[in-house]
Design a protein around this motif. Structure first.
Motif, PDB file in Angstrom:
ATOM      1  N   ARG A 169       0.829  -1.212   0.000  1.00 53.40           N
ATOM      2  CA  ARG A 169       0.000   0.000   0.000  1.00 53.40           C
ATOM      3  C   ARG A 169       0.859   1.256   0.000  1.00 53.40           C
ATOM      4  O   ARG A 169       0.437   2.305  -0.488  1.00 53.40           O
ATOM      5  CB  ARG A 169      -0.939  -0.007   1.201  1.00 53.40           C
ATOM      6  CG  ARG A 169      -1.950  -1.137   1.159  1.00 53.40           C
ATOM      7  CD  ARG A 169      -2.762  -1.187   2.447  1.00 53.40           C
ATOM      8  NE  ARG A 169      -3.644  -2.334   2.460  1.00 53.40           N
ATOM      9  CZ  ARG A 169      -4.926  -2.326   2.128  1.00 53.40           C
ATOM     10  NH1 ARG A 169      -5.473  -1.175   1.730  1.00 53.40           N
ATOM     11  NH2 ARG A 169      -5.657  -3.411   2.177  1.00 53.40           N
ATOM     12  N   TYR A 172       2.893   1.158  -3.963  1.00 52.32           N
ATOM     13  CA  TYR A 172       2.145   1.522  -5.164  1.00 52.32           C
ATOM     14  C   TYR A 172       1.403   2.834  -4.929  1.00 52.32           C
ATOM     15  O   TYR A 172       0.502   2.915  -4.093  1.00 52.32           O
ATOM     16  CB  TYR A 172       1.134   0.432  -5.521  1.00 52.32           C
ATOM     17  CG  TYR A 172       1.765  -0.892  -5.905  1.00 52.32           C
ATOM     18  CD1 TYR A 172       2.491  -1.026  -7.089  1.00 52.32           C
ATOM     19  CD2 TYR A 172       1.631  -2.004  -5.093  1.00 52.32           C
ATOM     20  CE1 TYR A 172       3.060  -2.237  -7.445  1.00 52.32           C
ATOM     21  CE2 TYR A 172       2.194  -3.221  -5.444  1.00 52.32           C
ATOM     22  CZ  TYR A 172       2.909  -3.333  -6.617  1.00 52.32           C
ATOM     23  OH  TYR A 172       3.479  -4.523  -6.959  1.00 52.32           O
ATOM     24  N   TRP A 175      -2.437   2.379  -5.501  1.00 57.90           N
ATOM     25  CA  TRP A 175      -2.772   1.057  -4.955  1.00 57.90           C
ATOM     26  C   TRP A 175      -4.194   0.611  -5.308  1.00 57.90           C
ATOM     27  O   TRP A 175      -4.386  -0.560  -5.671  1.00 57.90           O
ATOM     28  CB  TRP A 175      -2.571   1.026  -3.440  1.00 57.90           C
ATOM     29  CG  TRP A 175      -2.788  -0.357  -2.878  1.00 57.90           C
ATOM     30  CD1 TRP A 175      -1.866  -1.351  -2.742  1.00 57.90           C
ATOM     31  CD2 TRP A 175      -4.023  -0.896  -2.396  1.00 57.90           C
ATOM     32  NE1 TRP A 175      -2.443  -2.486  -2.221  1.00 57.90           N
ATOM     33  CE2 TRP A 175      -3.772  -2.230  -1.998  1.00 57.90           C
ATOM     34  CE3 TRP A 175      -5.316  -0.395  -2.275  1.00 57.90           C
ATOM     35  CZ2 TRP A 175      -4.772  -3.059  -1.467  1.00 57.90           C
ATOM     36  CZ3 TRP A 175      -6.321  -1.217  -1.757  1.00 57.90           C
ATOM     37  CH2 TRP A 175      -6.043  -2.534  -1.357  1.00 57.90           C
TER      38      TRP A 175
END
Length: 301
Positions: A169, A172, A175
């Protein structure tokens, strides 16, 4: 098999119809509605089939349809190529007597050598197998994403990483989009291999542990790996944007080679060079002598 893994034609048609607005389908003057999406009679009209026939398909009372009808439904539902292929796949499941055993997937030596060659030209690369298992990666991919070679065999899986590892989380930037694509890729695998027991266990485990996965799985979306971009917020080198491209190694149609790249001269290319110099050389070969287990397991960082 868990009931939530069986890719039923009726379920997919209902989900696809519910997410298509009248405006997207070219229907004007639809007016206000209590629920979003097309009505059954509207979709039947667009596809050129009777309302009764379409209703039987969506209620599961008719479990098959001709390729011509499926194409007409795909056109009416504005499906992309991956969604159209998925529709045809689940409409004609493989008979049980033709289903094969599920041997453990392995990388061909030439594919392993290619991962090292890509490492030499600063290209992070890894190979995904069925159910998004990570079958191999080069050192730069391990540094950029996660070192799957250091994880126990049951945990070397991209979906487990995305949904269950807190680091994902943070890593990215987008995400939610990565998570949606990951769930959709697993749904695509479920259409091709609904009888895979390990895939059923994985979907069940993710559904229990991740509310986000459970919600995304229920959407019945599918996604095919191809070409795209991803943005990372890396704890060592900061923000970078990569482009990726998917290839199919010739020895196994259920494997996908993902190759990452950056724009020449960009800050992302500079960050990747810094990352490449942050650890000793050597490709992290995934161990092949550990037994593969399907028991649920977590990894911690």
């Amino acid at each position: 098999m868990p009931h939530h893994l069986e890719p039923r034609l009726a379920d997919y048609l209902r989900a696809a119809r519910a997410r298509l607005s009248p405006e997207q389908a070219g229907i004007r003057g639809a007016g206000r509605r209590r629920v979003e999406g097309l009505r059954r009679e509207e979709l039947a009209m667009l596809a050129g089939v009777s309302v009764d026939y379409y209703t039987r398909l969506e209620q599961g009372r008719s479990r098959s349809a001709s390729p011509q009808v499926l194409d007409a439904l795909a056109d009416a539902l504005c499906l992309d190529e991956a969604e159209r292929a998925h529709l045809h796949t689940i409409a004609r499941p493989v008979p049980a007597r033709r289903r094969r055993a599920w041997p453990r997937q392995r990388l061909h030596p030439a594919t392993r050598a290619l991962l090292d060659d890509l490492e030499a030209v600063l290209r992070p690369a890894f190979v995904l197998g069925r159910r998004l298992d990570v079958l191999g990666q080069n050192r730069l991919a391990a540094l950029l994403i996660a070192d799957f070679a250091e994880m126990p065999a049951p945990e070397r899986n991209q979906a487990r990483f995305v949904f269950l590892d807190p680091h994902a989380r943070e890593l990215y930037v987008d995400w939610p989009r990565v998570a949606a694509d990951t769930a959709a890729m697993l749904r695509m695998d479920a259409g091709r291999h609904p009888e895979d027991p390990e895939l059923g266990q994985l979907v069940g485990h993710l559904s229990i542990r991740s509310p986000e996965f459970r919600s995304l799985w229920a959407r019945n979306r599918v996604h095919e790996r191809g070409i795209g971009t991803k943005r990372y917020h890396h704890p060592v080198v900061g923000d970078l944007t990569i482009t990726y491209q998917a290839f199919a190694p010739g020895d196994d149609p259920d494997q996908t080679l993902l190759v990452y790249d950056t724009e020449p001269g960009s800050s992302s290319a500079h960050a990747l060079r810094l990352l490449a110099g942050s650890a000793p050389a050597g490709s992290p070969d995934l161990p092949r002598d550990r037994p593969h287990s399907t028991a649920p397991a977590e990894h911690h960082h």
